[in-house]
Design an enzyme around this catalytic site. Structure first.
Site, PDB file in Angstrom:
ATOM      1  N   ASP A 221     -17.321  66.856  61.678  1.00 23.47           N
ATOM      2  CA  ASP A 221     -18.869  66.166  62.109  1.00 23.47           C
ATOM      3  C   ASP A 221     -19.547  65.836  60.875  1.00 23.47           C
ATOM      4  O   ASP A 221     -20.296  64.853  61.247  1.00 23.47           O
ATOM      5  CB  ASP A 221     -19.434  66.827  63.008  1.00 23.47           C
TER       6      ASP A 221
ATOM      7  N   HIS B 128     -17.162  76.756  60.550  1.00 22.56           N
ATOM      8  CA  HIS B 128     -15.828  76.648  61.803  1.00 22.56           C
ATOM      9  C   HIS B 128     -15.449  77.827  62.032  1.00 22.56           C
ATOM     10  O   HIS B 128     -15.138  78.861  61.133  1.00 22.56           O
ATOM     11  CB  HIS B 128     -14.800  75.640  60.992  1.00 22.56           C
TER      12      HIS B 128
HETATM   13  N1  CMC Z   1     -25.342  76.793  59.062  1.00 21.54           N
HETATM   14  C1  CMC Z   1     -25.862  77.944  58.544  1.00 21.54           C
HETATM   15  N2  CMC Z   1     -24.909  79.164  58.555  1.00 21.54           N
HETATM   16  C2  CMC Z   1     -24.048  79.174  59.107  1.00 21.54           C
HETATM   17  C3  CMC Z   1     -23.352  77.882  59.781  1.00 21.54           C
HETATM   18  C4  CMC Z   1     -24.099  76.764  59.731  1.00 21.54           C
HETATM   19  N3  CMC Z   1     -23.423  75.544  60.151  1.00 21.54           N
HETATM   20  N4  CMC Z   1     -22.241  78.201  60.389  1.00 21.54           N
HETATM   21  C5  CMC Z   1     -22.102  79.569  60.394  1.00 21.54           C
HETATM   22  N5  CMC Z   1     -23.212  80.004  59.524  1.00 21.54           N
HETATM   23  C6  CMC Z   1     -23.206  81.554  59.302  1.00 21.54           C
HETATM   24  C7  CMC Z   1     -23.598  82.318  60.582  1.00 21.54           C
HETATM   25  O1  CMC Z   1     -24.810  82.353  60.695  1.00 21.54           O
HETATM   26  C8  CMC Z   1     -22.987  83.568  60.228  1.00 21.54           C
HETATM   27  O2  CMC Z   1     -23.700  84.188  59.189  1.00 21.54           O
HETATM   28  P1  CMC Z   1     -24.085  85.589  59.148  1.00 21.54           P
HETATM   29  O3  CMC Z   1     -22.915  86.436  59.165  1.00 21.54           O
HETATM   30  O4  CMC Z   1     -24.902  85.807  58.196  1.00 21.54           O
HETATM   31  O5  CMC Z   1     -24.776  86.028  60.465  1.00 21.54           O
HETATM   32  C9  CMC Z   1     -21.790  83.261  59.879  1.00 21.54           C
HETATM   33  O6  CMC Z   1     -22.073  81.889  58.835  1.00 21.54           O
HETATM   34  C10 CMC Z   1     -20.491  83.193  60.415  1.00 21.54           C
HETATM   35  O7  CMC Z   1     -20.590  82.164  61.354  1.00 21.54           O
HETATM   36  P2  CMC Z   1     -20.444  82.405  62.856  1.00 21.54           P
HETATM   37  O8  CMC Z   1     -21.866  82.020  63.562  1.00 21.54           O
HETATM   38  O9  CMC Z   1     -19.718  83.724  63.194  1.00 21.54           O
HETATM   39  O10 CMC Z   1     -19.397  81.120  63.155  1.00 21.54           O
HETATM   40  P3  CMC Z   1     -18.697  80.933  64.721  1.00 21.54           P
HETATM   41  O11 CMC Z   1     -17.350  80.934  64.364  1.00 21.54           O
HETATM   42  O12 CMC Z   1     -19.437  81.679  65.663  1.00 21.54           O
HETATM   43  O13 CMC Z   1     -19.427  79.218  64.752  1.00 21.54           O
HETATM   44  C11 CMC Z   1     -19.529  76.994  64.428  1.00 21.54           C
HETATM   45  C12 CMC Z   1     -18.942  78.247  64.388  1.00 21.54           C
HETATM   46  C13 CMC Z   1     -18.834  75.865  63.944  1.00 21.54           C
HETATM   47  C14 CMC Z   1     -20.107  77.004  65.871  1.00 21.54           C
HETATM   48  C15 CMC Z   1     -20.778  77.190  63.482  1.00 21.54           C
HETATM   49  O14 CMC Z   1     -20.348  77.217  62.058  1.00 21.54           O
HETATM   50  C16 CMC Z   1     -21.866  76.222  63.625  1.00 21.54           C
HETATM   51  O15 CMC Z   1     -22.727  76.503  64.381  1.00 21.54           O
HETATM   52  N6  CMC Z   1     -22.041  75.055  62.729  1.00 21.54           N
HETATM   53  C17 CMC Z   1     -22.841  73.987  62.913  1.00 21.54           C
HETATM   54  C18 CMC Z   1     -22.566  73.321  64.118  1.00 21.54           C
HETATM   55  C19 CMC Z   1     -21.415  72.201  63.894  1.00 21.54           C
HETATM   56  O16 CMC Z   1     -21.323  71.728  63.003  1.00 21.54           O
HETATM   57  N7  CMC Z   1     -20.507  72.399  64.705  1.00 21.54           N
HETATM   58  C20 CMC Z   1     -19.450  71.364  64.539  1.00 21.54           C
HETATM   59  C21 CMC Z   1     -18.144  72.283  64.606  1.00 21.54           C
HETATM   60  S1  CMC Z   1     -16.555  71.435  64.217  1.00 21.54           S
HETATM   61  C22 CMC Z   1     -16.084  70.341  65.213  1.00 21.54           C
HETATM   62  C23 CMC Z   1     -16.347  70.568  66.822  1.00 21.54           C
HETATM   63  O17 CMC Z   1     -15.970  71.499  67.170  1.00 21.54           O
HETATM   64  O18 CMC Z   1     -16.895  69.719  67.317  1.00 21.54           O
END
Ligand code: CMC
Length: 370
Positions: free
Chosen positions: A307, A256
């Protein structure tokens, strides 16, 4: 000018609708844990729109207004008949919400009163659209809304035409409470940006539906169920998860932008997933989810978001997979419209800047010489 990718950490609006502080989510100052355990979705809708919990008579009036507004204009049902049966329901919803404006005499009336009427219609009619399309694509006639039913009961009723199990109604109602608002999430921001041009509320909610559809936002709940099914059984979890992490692929339902210590909504959905699984005698999806959570948290430190357990909850309730994100939309419509009403109250166009990283000093060359 330096851009902040994904606007991380940028405070882009003031709001009194909801907040996330130190991992605690509140709607109008009420902790989500308190509301999840005690409030109905209609009470939460009232709270988000009007700023306080309703009295008996205020709640009765809102429920009557929602119930009276639940029927969708006939031409909107007619256009649903034209869509290919395999269209994702979120894509149908995006178009149908936009089309509602064409049949609303108050669509272009920007008074506060008219905007509240439209918020009520959107909240009441989104479930009807989703249920009607679900039936039409299966060759069934849409079921008219049930007078006096709550949004959760009415939605389940309109899917089948049969009075739903009270346990399912209660579970769905709680899920709606948990998804209703979430500060400046992507779809709410999209809605606020749209109406900050003084465009109408239907345009704002159409933008929000489009943003919610994506798998990094609301679309993640469907993606979680795809993942559970792809894994297939508890024995395959270890290889699957380690493989995904080794390939640096995203695991849906985890992580998140704001919560790093865990999403406060997830524990409620986990409990619901267990209770529903137990009562139906099928804990397969719950057991798999718990094992996946342990592994992902242990290996990567990522926690489940709202989710993750929604997927097993909705599956156990017998809800078709491509309705998971539309159900999120039914709930979040309350938050979108509350934010849109708030935006109109104290509006300024939302127009940030971009850091230019393209080529400079280009000179035009006529097409014959390129
Ligand atoms: N699976 C694997 N790695 C992850 C995930 C994940 N679900 N989420 C974050 N990471 C890793 C990411 O690759 C990064 O790693 P590194 O620093 O090595 O590159 C690190 O954790 C930091 O993540 P981030 O990409 O900076 O996180 P963000 O704030 O940009 O994205 C997010 C947040 C929710 C989009 C992301 O966690 C994600 O894509 N999750 C999967 C999709 C998901 O479940 N979405 C629902 C969100 S909650 C409810 C809603 O809003 O609908």
């Amino acid at each position: 000018m330096t851009a902040t990718k994904g606007l991380e950490g940028i405070v882009a609006a003031t709001t009194s609708v909801s907040s996330i502080v130190d991992g605690v989510l509140t709607y109008r100052g009420y902790d989500i844990d308190d509301l999840a355990d005690n409030a109905t979705f209609e009470e939460v809708v009232y709270l988000l729109w009007y700023g306080s919990l309703p009295s008996h008579s205020e709640l009765a009036q809102l429920k009557a207004e929602l119930s009276a507004s639940a029927a969708v204009p006939a031409p909107v049902i007619d256009i649903l008949r034209l869509f290919p049966a395999n269209t994702p329901t979120m894509a149908v919803l995006r178009t149908a919400v936009s089309s509602l404006a064409l049949y609303d005499p108050e669509a272009e009336d920007m008074s506060k009163e008219a905007n509240l009427h439209k918020a009520i219609r959107l909240q009441a009619q989104i479930p009807t659209i989703i249920a009607a399309f679900t039936r039409l694509r299966e060759g069934n006639a849409p079921v008219s809304p049930k007078e006096g039913a709550s949004i959760a009961e009415n939605f389940l009723y309109m899917l089948t035409g049969v009075d739903p199990d009270p346990v399912a109604v209660k579970a769905l109602d709680k899920a709606l409470v948990l998804h209703a608002d979430h500060e400046l999430n992507a779809s709410t921001f999209a809605g606020r940006v749209t109406v900050a041009t003084l465009s109408d509320i239907y345009s704002g909610v159409t933008s929000a539906v489009g943003a919610l559809k994506g798998p990094l936002h609301g679309g993640a709940n469907e993606a979680v169920m795809n993942m559970l099914e792809e894994i297939g059984s508890i024995d395959h979890i270890d290889d699957y998860i380690r493989g995904k992490l080794d390939r640096r692929e995203k695991l849906m339902g985890f992580g998140h932008r704001v919560y790093k210590g865990g999403d406060p909504r997830a524990k409620h959905l986990q409990k619901m997933s267990y209770e529903l699984g137990k009562s139906t005698g099928n804990l397969k999806w719950y057991d798999m989810s718990v094992k996946i959570e342990g592994l992902v948290t242990g290996l990567k430190g990522l926690r489940p978001n709202v989710d993750f357990y929604s997927a097993s909850v909705y599956t156990t309730l017998g809800i078709p997979r491509d309705l998971f994100t539309p159900i999120f939309a039914i709930s979040r419509c309350s938050g979108w419209t509350a934010h849109i009403l708030e935006q109109y109250e104290n509006n300024r166009i939302i127009r940030p800047r971009a850091e230019y990283v393209g080529q400079a000093d280009q000179k035009y060359i006529p097409v014959d010489f390129r």
